[in-house]
Design a protein around this motif. Structure first.
Motif, PDB file in Angstrom:
ATOM      1  N   GLU A 180       0.806  -1.219   0.000  1.00 32.76           N
ATOM      2  CA  GLU A 180       0.000   0.000   0.000  1.00 32.76           C
ATOM      3  C   GLU A 180       0.843   1.274   0.000  1.00 32.76           C
ATOM      4  OE1 GLU A 180      -2.572  -0.479   3.372  1.00 32.76           O
ATOM      5  OE2 GLU A 180      -3.720  -2.092   2.413  1.00 32.76           O
ATOM      6  N   HIS A 181       2.054   1.212   0.540  1.00 28.75           N
ATOM      7  CA  HIS A 181       2.932   2.384   0.641  1.00 28.75           C
ATOM      8  C   HIS A 181       4.344   1.993   0.212  1.00 28.75           C
ATOM      9  CE1 HIS A 181      -0.305   4.263   2.939  1.00 28.75           C
ATOM     10  NE2 HIS A 181      -0.344   3.165   3.674  1.00 28.75           N
ATOM     11  N   PRO A 182       4.561   1.718  -1.082  1.00 27.68           N
ATOM     12  CA  PRO A 182       5.867   1.200  -1.514  1.00 27.68           C
ATOM     13  C   PRO A 182       7.030   2.158  -1.244  1.00 27.68           C
ATOM     14  CG  PRO A 182       4.480   1.719  -3.413  1.00 27.68           C
ATOM     15  CD  PRO A 182       3.619   1.842  -2.191  1.00 27.68           C
ATOM     16  N   GLY A 183       6.820   3.444  -1.401  1.00 29.52           N
ATOM     17  CA  GLY A 183       7.904   4.400  -1.151  1.00 29.52           C
ATOM     18  C   GLY A 183       8.314   4.419   0.306  1.00 29.52           C
ATOM     19  N   ALA A 184       7.337   4.509   1.186  1.00 29.02           N
ATOM     20  CA  ALA A 184       7.627   4.507   2.631  1.00 29.02           C
ATOM     21  C   ALA A 184       8.264   3.182   3.039  1.00 29.02           C
ATOM     22  CB  ALA A 184       6.352   4.761   3.426  1.00 29.02           C
ATOM     23  N   SER A 185       7.805   2.092   2.451  1.00 26.06           N
ATOM     24  CA  SER A 185       8.360   0.778   2.772  1.00 26.06           C
ATOM     25  C   SER A 185       9.820   0.683   2.367  1.00 26.06           C
ATOM     26  CB  SER A 185       7.547  -0.308   2.071  1.00 26.06           C
ATOM     27  OG  SER A 185       8.101  -1.572   2.336  1.00 26.06           O
ATOM     28  N   ARG A 186      10.151   1.185   1.173  1.00 31.08           N
ATOM     29  CA  ARG A 186      11.552   1.169   0.729  1.00 31.08           C
ATOM     30  C   ARG A 186      12.420   2.033   1.640  1.00 31.08           C
ATOM     31  NH1 ARG A 186       9.102   1.110  -4.283  1.00 31.08           N
ATOM     32  NH2 ARG A 186       9.264   3.365  -4.539  1.00 31.08           N
ATOM     33  N   LEU A 187      11.894   3.187   2.039  1.00 25.19           N
ATOM     34  CA  LEU A 187      12.645   4.065   2.940  1.00 25.19           C
ATOM     35  C   LEU A 187      12.904   3.371   4.282  1.00 25.19           C
ATOM     36  CD1 LEU A 187      13.910   6.823   3.568  1.00 25.19           C
ATOM     37  CD2 LEU A 187      11.656   7.561   4.369  1.00 25.19           C
ATOM     38  N   ILE A 188      11.889   2.760   4.847  1.00 27.28           N
ATOM     39  CA  ILE A 188      12.046   2.039   6.118  1.00 27.28           C
ATOM     40  C   ILE A 188      13.049   0.906   5.960  1.00 27.28           C
ATOM     41  CG2 ILE A 188      10.860   0.517   7.757  1.00 27.28           C
ATOM     42  CD1 ILE A 188       8.360   2.320   7.324  1.00 27.28           C
ATOM     43  N   GLY A 189      12.976   0.175   4.851  1.00 25.07           N
ATOM     44  CA  GLY A 189      13.925  -0.913   4.594  1.00 25.07           C
ATOM     45  C   GLY A 189      15.348  -0.408   4.491  1.00 25.07           C
ATOM     46  N   ALA A 190      15.542   0.709   3.788  1.00 23.33           N
ATOM     47  CA  ALA A 190      16.884   1.279   3.638  1.00 23.33           C
ATOM     48  C   ALA A 190      17.423   1.758   4.982  1.00 23.33           C
ATOM     49  CB  ALA A 190      16.857   2.430   2.630  1.00 23.33           C
ATOM     50  N   VAL A 191      16.575   2.403   5.776  1.00 27.56           N
ATOM     51  CA  VAL A 191      17.003   2.875   7.101  1.00 27.56           C
ATOM     52  C   VAL A 191      17.364   1.685   7.988  1.00 27.56           C
ATOM     53  CG1 VAL A 191      16.222   4.029   9.205  1.00 27.56           C
ATOM     54  CG2 VAL A 191      15.789   5.076   6.986  1.00 27.56           C
ATOM     55  N   SER A 192      16.587   0.604   7.920  1.00 27.18           N
ATOM     56  CA  SER A 192      16.898  -0.561   8.758  1.00 27.18           C
ATOM     57  C   SER A 192      18.248  -1.160   8.385  1.00 27.18           C
ATOM     58  CB  SER A 192      15.787  -1.614   8.679  1.00 27.18           C
ATOM     59  OG  SER A 192      15.768  -2.254   7.423  1.00 27.18           O
ATOM     60  N   ILE A 193      18.555  -1.226   7.091  1.00 29.45           N
ATOM     61  CA  ILE A 193      19.863  -1.745   6.669  1.00 29.45           C
ATOM     62  C   ILE A 193      20.972  -0.802   7.124  1.00 29.45           C
ATOM     63  CG2 ILE A 193      21.322  -2.193   4.651  1.00 29.45           C
ATOM     64  CD1 ILE A 193      18.834  -3.322   3.272  1.00 29.45           C
ATOM     65  N   LEU A 194      20.769   0.499   6.954  1.00 31.29           N
ATOM     66  CA  LEU A 194      21.768   1.480   7.372  1.00 31.29           C
ATOM     67  C   LEU A 194      22.058   1.382   8.871  1.00 31.29           C
ATOM     68  CD1 LEU A 194      23.543   3.886   6.510  1.00 31.29           C
ATOM     69  CD2 LEU A 194      21.607   5.361   7.067  1.00 31.29           C
ATOM     70  N   VAL A 195      21.010   1.303   9.673  1.00 27.52           N
ATOM     71  CA  VAL A 195      21.177   1.200  11.127  1.00 27.52           C
ATOM     72  C   VAL A 195      21.922  -0.081  11.486  1.00 27.52           C
ATOM     73  CG1 VAL A 195      19.902   0.844  13.280  1.00 27.52           C
ATOM     74  CG2 VAL A 195      19.240   2.672  11.736  1.00 27.52           C
ATOM     75  N   LEU A 196      21.599  -1.188  10.815  1.00 26.12           N
ATOM     76  CA  LEU A 196      22.285  -2.445  11.101  1.00 26.12           C
ATOM     77  C   LEU A 196      23.757  -2.376  10.697  1.00 26.12           C
ATOM     78  CD1 LEU A 196      19.526  -4.971  10.098  1.00 26.12           C
ATOM     79  CD2 LEU A 196      20.499  -4.672  12.362  1.00 26.12           C
ATOM     80  N   LEU A 197      24.048  -1.779   9.546  1.00 25.92           N
ATOM     81  CA  LEU A 197      25.442  -1.657   9.123  1.00 25.92           C
ATOM     82  C   LEU A 197      26.245  -0.777  10.085  1.00 25.92           C
ATOM     83  CD1 LEU A 197      25.033  -1.311   5.257  1.00 25.92           C
ATOM     84  CD2 LEU A 197      26.032  -3.244   6.518  1.00 25.92           C
ATOM     85  N   ILE A 198      25.657   0.333  10.510  1.00 29.58           N
ATOM     86  CA  ILE A 198      26.330   1.202  11.484  1.00 29.58           C
ATOM     87  C   ILE A 198      26.534   0.444  12.793  1.00 29.58           C
ATOM     88  CG2 ILE A 198      26.049   3.263  12.924  1.00 29.58           C
ATOM     89  CD1 ILE A 198      24.632   4.553  10.480  1.00 29.58           C
ATOM     90  N   GLY A 199      25.508  -0.270  13.242  1.00 32.56           N
ATOM     91  CA  GLY A 199      25.616  -1.046  14.481  1.00 32.56           C
ATOM     92  C   GLY A 199      26.718  -2.088  14.412  1.00 32.56           C
ATOM     93  N   VAL A 200      26.782  -2.823  13.302  1.00 35.45           N
ATOM     94  CA  VAL A 200      27.816  -3.843  13.144  1.00 35.45           C
ATOM     95  C   VAL A 200      29.195  -3.191  13.124  1.00 35.45           C
ATOM     96  CG1 VAL A 200      28.799  -5.519  11.519  1.00 35.45           C
ATOM     97  CG2 VAL A 200      26.355  -5.549  12.002  1.00 35.45           C
ATOM     98  N   GLY A 201      29.346  -2.123  12.333  1.00 34.41           N
ATOM     99  CA  GLY A 201      30.650  -1.462  12.221  1.00 34.41           C
ATOM    100  C   GLY A 201      31.142  -0.896  13.541  1.00 34.41           C
ATOM    101  N   VAL A 202      30.284  -0.158  14.234  1.00 32.90           N
ATOM    102  CA  VAL A 202      30.677   0.455  15.509  1.00 32.90           C
ATOM    103  C   VAL A 202      30.965  -0.619  16.547  1.00 32.90           C
ATOM    104  CG1 VAL A 202      29.848   1.876  17.423  1.00 32.90           C
ATOM    105  CG2 VAL A 202      29.533   2.652  15.075  1.00 32.90           C
ATOM    106  N   ASN A 203      30.140  -1.651  16.599  1.00 27.80           N
ATOM    107  CA  ASN A 203      30.379  -2.722  17.568  1.00 27.80           C
ATOM    108  C   ASN A 203      31.696  -3.435  17.296  1.00 27.80           C
ATOM    109  OD1 ASN A 203      28.160  -2.350  19.209  1.00 27.80           O
ATOM    110  ND2 ASN A 203      26.862  -3.713  18.014  1.00 27.80           N
ATOM    111  N   LEU A 204      31.991  -3.706  16.028  1.00 32.31           N
ATOM    112  CA  LEU A 204      33.262  -4.375  15.709  1.00 32.31           C
ATOM    113  C   LEU A 204      34.458  -3.528  16.123  1.00 32.31           C
ATOM    114  CD1 LEU A 204      32.539  -5.998  12.221  1.00 32.31           C
ATOM    115  CD2 LEU A 204      32.796  -7.141  14.430  1.00 32.31           C
ATOM    116  N   LEU A 205      34.385  -2.224  15.858  1.00 32.47           N
ATOM    117  CA  LEU A 205      35.486  -1.340  16.263  1.00 32.47           C
ATOM    118  C   LEU A 205      35.664  -1.319  17.774  1.00 32.47           C
ATOM    119  CD1 LEU A 205      35.006   1.716  13.890  1.00 32.47           C
ATOM    120  CD2 LEU A 205      36.900   0.085  13.888  1.00 32.47           C
ATOM    121  N   GLN A 206      34.568  -1.248  18.500  1.00 33.34           N
ATOM    122  CA  GLN A 206      34.651  -1.163  19.959  1.00 33.34           C
ATOM    123  C   GLN A 206      35.060  -2.493  20.592  1.00 33.34           C
ATOM    124  OE1 GLN A 206      31.947   2.126  21.777  1.00 33.34           O
ATOM    125  NE2 GLN A 206      30.663   0.876  20.451  1.00 33.34           N
ATOM    126  N   VAL A 207      34.673  -3.602  19.996  1.00 34.12           N
ATOM    127  CA  VAL A 207      35.025  -4.914  20.544  1.00 34.12           C
ATOM    128  C   VAL A 207      36.478  -5.256  20.222  1.00 34.12           C
ATOM    129  CG1 VAL A 207      34.565  -7.388  20.241  1.00 34.12           C
ATOM    130  CG2 VAL A 207      32.682  -5.818  20.601  1.00 34.12           C
TER     131      VAL A 207
END
Length: 153
Positions: free
Chosen positions: A68-95
């Motif tokens: 029903e909302h393909p644009g909003a869905s793509r944006l949410i999907g992109a943000v979720s991937i971005l947040v996960l990539l940042i989380g993985v990167g920062v955690n790896l550096l700190q660990v």
């Protein structure tokens, strides 16, 4: 637990990962730490088809939102991937920093000083955001071993 319903009635139940034999093949169900990882029909000839979730389930509501909302869905999907990539990167550096200070490792390869030292509140916020991102990906039944296997959550 995975449950197989036929004609609206519970037919079988199993711990995940689960394989339910059905006419013409099997239904395979696997979960990740954040939710659904795989739910597919595997035919006897080896072909696979992802199953459509129940519209009343969280996965079904997420798929309806995407339709029903393909644009909003793509944006949410992109943000979720971005947040996960940042989380993985920062955690790896700190660990990496405390691990590199273990004497046998420090003697062999030297020590590492992380360029990122976040305050506790930001680490917790990043962890919560990564968990939300992983949950969003699970609701879309998307899975990547690096992003969704707990490294980002």
């Amino acid at each position: 637990m995975a449950r197989l319903y036929r004609d609206g009635r519970l037919d079988a139940e199993s711990r995940v990962p689960a394989r339910f034999p059905v006419e013409g093949g099997v239904i395979e169900v696997r979960t990740s730490e954040a939710g659904m990882r795989r739910c597919a029909f595997v035919a006897d000839d080896g072909s696979e088809h992802q199953l459509v979730p129940d519209p009343a389930s969280a996965e079904g509501r997420r798929i309806r939102f995407a339709r029903e909302h393909p644009g909003a869905s793509r944006l949410i999907g992109a943000v979720s991937i971005l947040v996960l990539l940042i989380g993985v990167g920062v955690n790896l550096l700190q660990v990496a920093e405390p691990i590199s200070q273990i004497p046998p490792i420090a003697d062999t390869i030297g020590t590492f000083e992380s360029p990122v030292n976040l305050p506790l509140w930001l680490n917790i916020s990043l962890g919560v955001a990564a968990a939300v991102g992983a949950t969003e990906r699970a609701l879309r039944m998307r899975y990547h071993w690096l992003l969704d296997s707990g490294a980002g959550t």
